[in-house]
Design a protein around this motif. Structure first.
Motif, PDB file in Angstrom:
ATOM      1  N   THR A 162      68.497  53.858 -74.774  1.00 40.73           N
ATOM      2  CA  THR A 162      68.245  54.447 -73.462  1.00 40.73           C
ATOM      3  C   THR A 162      66.868  54.035 -72.956  1.00 40.73           C
ATOM      4  OG1 THR A 162      69.595  56.364 -74.061  1.00 40.73           O
ATOM      5  CG2 THR A 162      68.123  56.602 -72.164  1.00 40.73           C
ATOM      6  N   VAL A 163      66.802  53.562 -71.709  1.00 42.82           N
ATOM      7  CA  VAL A 163      65.528  53.258 -71.063  1.00 42.82           C
ATOM      8  C   VAL A 163      65.081  54.505 -70.314  1.00 42.82           C
ATOM      9  CG1 VAL A 163      64.340  51.812 -69.396  1.00 42.82           C
ATOM     10  CG2 VAL A 163      66.127  50.817 -70.859  1.00 42.82           C
ATOM     11  N   ASN A 164      63.909  55.018 -70.650  1.00 43.66           N
ATOM     12  CA  ASN A 164      63.419  56.268 -70.080  1.00 43.66           C
ATOM     13  C   ASN A 164      62.512  56.004 -68.877  1.00 43.66           C
ATOM     14  OD1 ASN A 164      64.659  57.770 -72.285  1.00 43.66           O
ATOM     15  ND2 ASN A 164      62.986  56.995 -73.556  1.00 43.66           N
ATOM     16  N   VAL A 165      62.352  57.004 -68.032  1.00 46.19           N
ATOM     17  CA  VAL A 165      61.590  56.843 -66.793  1.00 46.19           C
ATOM     18  C   VAL A 165      60.110  56.605 -67.051  1.00 46.19           C
ATOM     19  CG1 VAL A 165      63.224  58.181 -65.415  1.00 46.19           C
ATOM     20  CG2 VAL A 165      61.342  59.356 -66.584  1.00 46.19           C
ATOM     21  N   ASP A 166      59.625  57.004 -68.233  1.00 45.84           N
ATOM     22  CA  ASP A 166      58.204  56.819 -68.545  1.00 45.84           C
ATOM     23  C   ASP A 166      57.918  55.450 -69.154  1.00 45.84           C
ATOM     24  OD1 ASP A 166      59.327  57.117 -71.028  1.00 45.84           O
ATOM     25  OD2 ASP A 166      58.036  58.773 -71.670  1.00 45.84           O
ATOM     26  N   GLY A 167      58.906  54.565 -69.194  1.00 47.31           N
ATOM     27  CA  GLY A 167      58.711  53.232 -69.731  1.00 47.31           C
ATOM     28  C   GLY A 167      59.018  53.097 -71.216  1.00 47.31           C
ATOM     29  N   THR A 168      59.325  54.208 -71.861  1.00 44.06           N
ATOM     30  CA  THR A 168      59.715  54.140 -73.269  1.00 44.06           C
ATOM     31  C   THR A 168      61.204  53.864 -73.388  1.00 44.06           C
ATOM     32  OG1 THR A 168      60.141  56.524 -73.402  1.00 44.06           O
ATOM     33  CG2 THR A 168      57.893  55.755 -73.906  1.00 44.06           C
ATOM     34  N   GLN A 169      61.623  53.568 -74.614  1.00 46.06           N
ATOM     35  CA  GLN A 169      63.037  53.408 -74.919  1.00 46.06           C
ATOM     36  C   GLN A 169      63.397  54.293 -76.102  1.00 46.06           C
ATOM     37  OE1 GLN A 169      64.420  48.988 -73.880  1.00 46.06           O
ATOM     38  NE2 GLN A 169      62.852  49.000 -75.481  1.00 46.06           N
ATOM     39  N   THR A 170      64.629  54.802 -76.100  1.00 47.03           N
ATOM     40  CA  THR A 170      65.111  55.648 -77.179  1.00 47.03           C
ATOM     41  C   THR A 170      66.296  54.979 -77.863  1.00 47.03           C
ATOM     42  OG1 THR A 170      64.384  57.672 -76.058  1.00 47.03           O
ATOM     43  CG2 THR A 170      66.043  57.908 -77.792  1.00 47.03           C
ATOM     44  N   PHE A 171      66.161  54.746 -79.169  1.00 51.94           N
ATOM     45  CA  PHE A 171      67.225  54.169 -79.978  1.00 51.94           C
ATOM     46  C   PHE A 171      67.824  55.271 -80.857  1.00 51.94           C
ATOM     47  CE2 PHE A 171      65.145  50.513 -78.485  1.00 51.94           C
ATOM     48  CZ  PHE A 171      65.858  49.356 -78.807  1.00 51.94           C
TER      49      PHE A 171
ATOM     50  N   MET B 288      60.046  55.080 -78.402  1.00 47.79           N
ATOM     51  CA  MET B 288      58.835  54.276 -78.554  1.00 47.79           C
ATOM     52  C   MET B 288      58.619  53.447 -77.295  1.00 47.79           C
ATOM     53  SD  MET B 288      59.306  53.028 -82.534  1.00 47.79           S
ATOM     54  CE  MET B 288      57.585  52.530 -82.668  1.00 47.79           C
ATOM     55  N   PRO B 289      57.407  52.913 -77.098  1.00 46.35           N
ATOM     56  CA  PRO B 289      57.176  52.014 -75.965  1.00 46.35           C
ATOM     57  C   PRO B 289      58.132  50.825 -75.993  1.00 46.35           C
ATOM     58  CG  PRO B 289      55.093  52.709 -76.913  1.00 46.35           C
ATOM     59  CD  PRO B 289      56.162  53.222 -77.830  1.00 46.35           C
ATOM     60  N   ALA B 290      58.401  50.259 -74.821  1.00 43.66           N
ATOM     61  CA  ALA B 290      59.411  49.209 -74.682  1.00 43.66           C
ATOM     62  C   ALA B 290      59.093  47.957 -75.491  1.00 43.66           C
ATOM     63  CB  ALA B 290      59.577  48.852 -73.209  1.00 43.66           C
ATOM     64  N   PHE B 291      57.851  47.774 -75.914  1.00 42.18           N
ATOM     65  CA  PHE B 291      57.484  46.643 -76.762  1.00 42.18           C
ATOM     66  C   PHE B 291      58.305  46.605 -78.045  1.00 42.18           C
ATOM     67  CE2 PHE B 291      54.997  45.336 -80.487  1.00 42.18           C
ATOM     68  CZ  PHE B 291      54.618  44.043 -80.154  1.00 42.18           C
ATOM     69  N   TYR B 292      58.662  47.786 -78.566  1.00 45.28           N
ATOM     70  CA  TYR B 292      59.258  47.903 -79.888  1.00 45.28           C
ATOM     71  C   TYR B 292      60.784  47.888 -79.854  1.00 45.28           C
ATOM     72  CZ  TYR B 292      54.620  49.592 -81.232  1.00 45.28           C
ATOM     73  OH  TYR B 292      53.270  49.709 -81.445  1.00 45.28           O
ATOM     74  N   THR B 293      61.359  47.300 -80.893  1.00 45.52           N
ATOM     75  CA  THR B 293      62.759  47.531 -81.252  1.00 45.52           C
ATOM     76  C   THR B 293      62.746  48.349 -82.534  1.00 45.52           C
ATOM     77  OG1 THR B 293      63.553  45.468 -80.272  1.00 45.52           O
ATOM     78  CG2 THR B 293      64.938  46.476 -81.955  1.00 45.52           C
ATOM     79  N   PRO B 294      62.966  49.654 -82.462  1.00 48.65           N
ATOM     80  CA  PRO B 294      62.929  50.481 -83.674  1.00 48.65           C
ATOM     81  C   PRO B 294      64.263  50.409 -84.420  1.00 48.65           C
ATOM     82  CG  PRO B 294      63.125  51.877 -81.729  1.00 48.65           C
ATOM     83  CD  PRO B 294      63.057  50.461 -81.240  1.00 48.65           C
TER      84      PRO B 294
END
Length: 469
Positions: free
Chosen positions: A209-218, A193-199
């Motif tokens: 994980t911080v992704n190169v497109d600005g998203t994060q993966t939990f 999800m976008p970095a705004f969110y904590t899923p």
């Protein structure tokens, strides 16, 4: 005899009249509101395909709110309960299925009227296992009985994305077998999800994980049996308050709370949150150790008007002592032991409602217990029909507050009076930790446990109070 029991217990309970915060009404009202927003007569096929047994779900999803969209894949491992060459899964037709693979090859499928029919690569013999992966994308429905929500919170109208799949909403957002009695042995939930969110989801957070497109993966992993409707997501710009449940001299479990920033100034809510470890202690003493002790417990806020007992992390619309106790108690009764059909919802909701009184009895006093039960008994007088749900086509009927919650709690109160405290709590502990632990059970199964532990036939009691009007 039925009237006599009720009158005797009314005399006992109505000695005092103070009010305590209770959680059941909020839960029931919220679920019934979901039904009013949808079609009362619309219900997915239930139960799910009985020819196979699910052992694993793996959700790997990318979710955005601008635009509202879900894409990704769901892996499902299952074993055949009879010789099969195809399986049927549940997913609303709002979604486009790009492909389904099994054993590294694409499988033939159809997706019609909310059912995915998947042709396996060959005959799967009884007892043998297979894994498939479903790649799909789309926008969840917004006009059904509730399953997935894109909403906002606070004066700044900041985004919150959440699920609430009970009872029929899981196919609103992911492909599954729609049957609460079929528990997967474990589940992975990977959310990008976008970095705004904590899923937030079930189990332990293995990685972020911080992704190169600005998203994060939990990456969340849950390694206990779980029913499909208890798999969840709640995501927003949460603030965290974390504490611990110390369950031995040397061992503690994290209690993680994901809160809207605006709730931090609500003293009553924060106090209820801080009481959670004490509630864990009380219920562990009464019902057996918290069922998911190797992972976590906690709360994640969403916009529902009550709470939802998602396994290891209850989704909460607000916080009172009664509501927090109610959702926590579900971790034993609803999650560890799950109702095997929605007709048996009493073993979920009646037990959690009664547990509110158990919390107040042990945290405050026996007088507090009497006051809570006085409130629920008074409301139970408005119940109509049997606690065993006759019409599961209607969410109103399943989650009828007066019958399922208030009368449901009162029946357990009466059972305690009949059996005595020691036997009653032995019954409750055996039900949570015996034959049906981490499985599914119904009213008849609980009756068998109660009769076995008490050494007494309780058929008259269950016929009168659970199946009678």
């Amino acid at each position: 005899m039925k009237t006599l029991y009720f009158l005797l217990l009314s005399v006992i309970c109505f000695q005092t009249h103070a009010q305590y915060s209770l959680g059941a009404q909020a839960c029931a009202d919220g679920r019934r509101k979901m039904d009013l927003q949808g079609n009362r007569n619309a219900r997915p096929a239930y139960p799910g395909d009985p020819k196979f047994d699910v052992s694993y779900y793996g959700l790997d999803l990318k979710i955005t709110s601008n635009p509202n969209f879900i894409s990704g894949n769901v892996a499902i491992t299952f074993s055949a309960l009879e010789n099969i060459s195809e399986v049927n899964l549940d997913l609303k037709n709002n979604f486009l299925i790009d492909s389904i693979t099994g054993s590294k090859r694409k499988l033939v499928f159809t997706h019609v009227a909310g059912k995915i029919n998947v042709k396996l690569s060959g005959l799967l013999a009884v007892g043998k296992s297979e894994s498939i992966k479903i790649f799909y994308r789309g926008v969840p429905p917004v006009d059904q009985n509730g399953g997935f929500f894109f909403e906002t919170h606070g004066s700044k109208r900041e985004s919150v994305i959440s699920s609430l799949s009970e009872p029929y909403g899981a196919p609103d957002w992911w492909p599954c077998k729609d049957d609460p009695a079929d528990k997967a042995e474990s589940a992975d939930i990977i959310l990008t999800m976008p970095a705004f969110y904590t899923p937030v989801s079930n189990g332990k957070l293995l990685s972020k994980t911080v992704n190169v497109d600005g998203t994060q993966t939990f990456f969340w992993r849950h390694q206990y049996p779980i029913s499909h409707y208890l798999i969840s997501i709640a995501a927003s710009n949460y603030s965290e308050i974390n504490n611990w449940f110390k369950y031995s001299e040397t061992d503690s479990m994290p209690v993680n709370n994901y809160l809207y920033p605006e709730i931090l100034g609500n003293a009553n809510a924060i106090n209820a949150i801080k009481n959670t470890p004490d509630m864990l202690r009380i219920f562990s003493e009464k019902y057996g150790l918290y069922p998911f002790i190797n992972e976590k417990y906690g709360h994640a806020m969403f916009n529902f008007g009550g709470g939802m007992e998602h396994q290891t992390v209850s989704s909460m619309g607000g916080f009172t002592n009664g509501l927090v106790a109610h959702e926590l108690a579900h971790q034993w009764y609803g999650d560890k032991v799950t109702c095997k059909t929605w007709q048996d919802i009493w073993v979920n909701e009646g037990f959690a409602t009664y547990s509110e009184a158990i919390y107040y009895e042990n945290a405050v006093s026996r007088d507090a217990y009497n006051q809570v039960m006085a409130q629920y008994m008074d409301q139970a007088k408005s119940a109509k029909g049997s606690i065993y749900v006759q019409n599961i086509d209607s969410i109103d009927e399943i989650f009828d507050f007066f019958r399922t919650y208030a009368k449901g709690a009162t029946v357990l109160h009466m059972l305690r009076g009949i059996t005595g405290d020691e036997t009653f709590f032995s019954i409750m502990e055996e039900y949570a930790n015996g034959e049906y632990a981490y499985s599914a059970a119904g009213i008849d199964d609980f009756q068998k446990v109660a009769e076995k532990v008490s050494g007494t036939s309780l058929d008259y009691f269950f016929k009168e109070w659970l199946y009678g009007n």
